[in-house]
Motif scaffolding. Structure first.
Motif, short mmCIF file in Angstrom:
data_model
loop_
_atom_site.label_atom_id
_atom_site.label_comp_id
_atom_site.label_asym_id
_atom_site.label_seq_id
_atom_site.Cartn_x
_atom_site.Cartn_y
_atom_site.Cartn_z
N LEU A 91 57.81 38.16 31.85
CA LEU A 91 56.34 38.59 31.51
C LEU A 91 55.29 37.62 31.92
O LEU A 91 55.62 36.37 31.79
CB LEU A 91 56.20 38.73 30.03
CG LEU A 91 57.25 39.64 29.16
CD1 LEU A 91 56.97 39.76 27.83
CD2 LEU A 91 56.89 41.09 29.84
N ALA A 92 54.20 38.22 32.51
CA ALA A 92 52.79 37.51 32.64
C ALA A 92 51.83 37.86 32.22
O ALA A 92 51.70 39.08 32.15
CB ALA A 92 52.80 37.40 34.54
N SER A 93 50.95 36.83 31.81
CA SER A 93 49.85 37.35 30.86
C SER A 93 48.69 37.79 32.14
O SER A 93 48.39 37.07 33.13
CB SER A 93 49.21 36.13 30.16
OG SER A 93 47.98 36.51 29.52
N ILE A 94 48.06 38.77 31.98
CA ILE A 94 47.22 39.28 32.48
C ILE A 94 45.81 38.38 32.52
O ILE A 94 45.38 38.19 31.52
CB ILE A 94 46.75 40.86 32.41
CG1 ILE A 94 47.86 41.77 32.59
CG2 ILE A 94 45.45 41.47 33.27
CD1 ILE A 94 47.61 43.14 32.12
N GLY A 95 45.26 38.02 34.02
CA GLY A 95 43.98 37.27 33.68
C GLY A 95 44.49 35.75 34.03
O GLY A 95 43.72 34.96 34.62
N THR A 96 45.63 35.24 33.66
CA THR A 96 45.93 33.94 33.91
C THR A 96 47.43 33.87 34.77
O THR A 96 47.41 32.77 35.58
CB THR A 96 46.50 33.09 32.43
OG1 THR A 96 47.58 33.85 32.03
CG2 THR A 96 45.50 33.39 31.45
N ALA A 97 47.86 34.99 35.05
CA ALA A 97 49.00 35.19 35.68
C ALA A 97 50.18 34.19 35.50
O ALA A 97 51.14 33.62 36.10
CB ALA A 97 48.85 34.86 37.45
#
Length: 705
Positions: free
Chosen positions: A592-598
């Motif tokens: 998983l990767a956080s949207i906005g921070t990658a």
């Protein structure tokens, strides 16, 4: 005066009873089942059997007699268990179900599997090069003179011998025409069949352990070898795709077809029992048809069918790989078996689940194997007398909508019961019980009485387009007032490198323009997908039921739940599918990767149910087998755990010995925002303690801080 006893303490009169047991097994079976005495009698029989001479078998084992203590595990080489399969009838349909399907269900990471396609020649080759084999699985191979030396040579190397049989062919005393009509209809001699059965009887005695596809047959085998377990038949991934193709190829012609797919010329008496009902339906409904295969059913033995010659469709036999197209051709699948016949009682549910994969309802005789899986009036019918058969067929002939709904329920009911996962778990519970010990320990601590009925909302299909049936994965998007995010999520699905692919969008009563946005996008991009569906709940039904609606509507082996505020890397699904095919696991989850921070979120490398004890570590975004969803009863609808539906789902997977794998190369993007369900409901101070307490109630093994 005390009765005379043998050395085991078993009364002498029991010895006389058991000596005649196999000569009268059909009568003994009926009596013990009716009186509920089978377990007690079986226990006494085991005591007696251990005191009897087995010199014939012992001499064949050349002193390598295995004890009756069941081995809990086999030795592994290079971290894998090596299983070789040896078929006694490689050219028959049974080879597929008892050899090929089983071999295909085992993950490459844990098993080294080989099918000996040249029989004993391959086995001799293994001996000459000292190939390591943990388990030799033998199906329907009689114990001829050349086998014992080969098998005993393998035993000296630590190989355990397993015998599998899918028919009651282990009791020579039952080889009588009055019990097996196939002896007559196939032109065989009783004495030849008796000798053949004797060799299978000896093979069962010789083996270290054994298996069969039904509990009834297993019970019969237990009198000869106490180390017998039930390992069901199954289907393959290819069967699922082919059955879906068959369903789409069916043409509506306004006819009501009753299909009887007998596989060999051994079922004359079986069909005779339903002949009055079939004739009555043909008489009442001019548009009804009887579909038969003259190669396996001798129609000249049924003069009552002569007046209906024009309503009988005579079709050619097809290879087992194409049988699904025959089942899809039917409107009802006929599975009659001769009532009270022990051979028929041992028959498996193969015809039921193969027809169910084509969403074709079945009417069957109420033998134990059929009655275990067919719930009368729900996913099929059970009928015993001609009157009952007539009533069931009349119901199906008169109501096409009911017929279709029953077919849908039958399809769902077999997805887990006869899935490759179920087969693999059955095998591991036999030979490697330590693999399932953790799950069993959890399940013992879960409150009893929990059912697996799936919570579904009322919904309608707003739009659908089915182009073809090749897809393996359906992406499920539940949507409630997320029109502003929906297109980005759908675009990431359309951009996937995996092709073909299916999509189901479920609108949960949105008050914004989510439904219109989804419909517009689907119509523009529908040619990208094998199948697209847009569903709408009749009322707002919350996340769990909305997801369940999407999974219920999907027709692929796997599904992937994607919330509209998330999206995927373009190769995410392709990489997940590669792992799922290799590992044969119940689900595969991405990084998983956080949207906005990658920024990638840490995810443990290995699935462990113990890691769930302190909280969830797997997102809802995962590639999941639909059979897994059926097994655990779908997503639980409970207002006290809103936002934790995926956590509760993974807990149920652990309790059912279903495991997952991380695919770190696949990436899914997760959006954290102030209007998410977690932020607005689940993580609120007044809600969180309730959610934790509810989860501990549902799954007492959890230790939530």
């Amino acid at each position: 005066m005390p009765q005379h006893s043998n050395r085991s303490g078993t009364p002498a009169f029991l010895k006389k009873i058991y000596c005649s047991l196999h000569r009268h097994a059909h009568l003994f079976w009926d009596y013990t089942r009716e009186k509920g005495l089978l377990p007690a009698v079986r226990h006494s029989y085991f005591i007696l059997r251990e005191t009897r001479s087995r010199s014939k078998i012992r001499s064949r084992r050349n002193g390598h007699v295995q004890g009756n203590q069941f081995s809990p595990a086999l030795s592994a080489e290079n971290g894998k268990f090596t299983i070789f399969f040896l078929s006694g009838e490689p050219g028959t349909p049974g080879h597929k179900y008892r050899i090929s399907c089983l071999a295909a269900s085992l993950p490459e990471s844990r098993y080294q599997v080989q099918i000996l396609r040249h029989g004993l020649d391959d086995l001799n080759q293994c001996l000459s090069i000292e190939t390591h084999i943990d388990l030799l699985w033998i199906w329907r191979l009689p114990l001829d003179a050349e086998l014992p030396p080969l098998l005993n040579a393998l035993r000296t190397r630590g190989t355990r011998i397993h015998y599998d049989v899918d028919d009651l062919m282990i009791n020579p005393a039952l080889a009588k025409t009055k019990l097996i009509d196939g002896i007559r209809s196939m032109g065989l001699e009783e004495d030849d069949v008796r000798k053949f059965y004797q060799k299978h009887h000896e093979m069962l005695m010789f083996a270290d352990h054994a298996s069969s596809p039904t509990q009834v047959l297993t019970s019969q085998m237990l009198f000869i070898n106490p180390q017998v377990r039930t390992v069901p038949n199954t289907f393959t991934s290819g069967d699922l795709i082919k059955s879906r193709k068959a369903r789409l190829s069916k043409k509506s012609e306004g006819l009501f077809r009753m299909g009887y797919a007998s596989g060999s010329r051994t079922h004359q008496k079986d069909f005779e029992g339903i002949l009055p009902a079939v004739c009555e339906i043909l008489r009442q409904y001019p548009d009804s048809r009887l579909v038969v295969y003259p190669q396996t059913l001798l129609l000249n033995e049924y003069p009552d069918l002569a007046p209906f010659e024009a309503q009988i469709e005579k079709r050619e036999m097809v290879p087992v790989e194409e049988l699904v197209y025959e089942y899809a051709h039917y409107d009802v699948n006929l599975c009659p078996l001769e009532t009270g016949n022990i051979f028929c009682e041992c028959k498996s549910q193969l015809k039921f689940f193969e027809a169910a994969l084509c969403k074709t309802p079945t009417v069957a005789s109420p033998t134990d194997p059929f009655a275990k899986y067919i719930h009368h009036g729900e996913n099929g019918f059970l009928a015993n007398t001609p009157e009952e058969w007539t009533a069931c067929l009349q119901t199906l002939a008169a109501d096409p909508q009911f017929r279709s709904a029953m077919g849908e329920r039958a399809y769902r009911s077999v997805l887990w019961a006869f899935s490759p996962d179920q087969l693999r778990l059955s095998l591991e519970s036999v030979f490697f019980p330590s693999v399932q010990a953790e799950a069993h320990a959890l399940r013992r601590r879960v409150n009893e009485g929990e059912g697996n009925e799936i919570a579904l909302p009322g919904y309608e299909t707003v739009y659908q387009n089915n182009r073809h049936a090749e897809a393996r994965i359906t992406v499920i998007l539940p949507c409630y007032n997320y029109a502003h995010y929906l297109v980005l999520a759908l675009d990431s699905v359309a951009a996937q490198t995996l092709n073909p692919l299916d999509v189901v969008v479920v609108d949960d009563g949105s008050t914004d323009d989510s439904l219109e946005t989804a419909l517009t996008w689907i119509k523009i991009h529908q040619n990208r997908f094998g199948s697209v569906k847009l569903l709408k709940n009749f009322k707002n039904s919350k996340l769990a039921r909305t997801r369940n609606a999407g999974v219920d509507a999907c027709e692929t082996e796997f599904y992937f739940p994607l919330d509209p505020d998330n999206y995927l890397e373009k190769d995410c699904l392709e990489k997940l599918l590669e792992v799922a095919q290799r590992e044969k696991c119940g689900f595969v989850y991405p990084s998983l990767a956080s949207i906005g921070t990658a920024r990638q979120m840490p995810v443990p490398d290995n699935w462990s149910v113990h890691l769930l004890q302190n909280g969830n570590y797997i997102d809802a975004m995962a590639l999941i087998r639909k059979s897994t969803w059926v097994c655990v009863g779908g997503y639980t609808h409970d207002s006290r755990i809103v936002g934790w539906e995926d956590f509760e789902f993974w807990c149920k997977c652990g309790e059912n010995a279903l495991y997952g794998k991380l695919c770190s190369d696949a990436v899914a993007y997760y959006r954290a925002h102030e209007k998410s369900m977690l932020a607005t409901i689940t993580d609120q101070p007044g809600f969180l303690p309730v959610a934790k307490e509810t989860m501990r109630t549902l799954h007492p093994w959890l230790v939530l801080p």
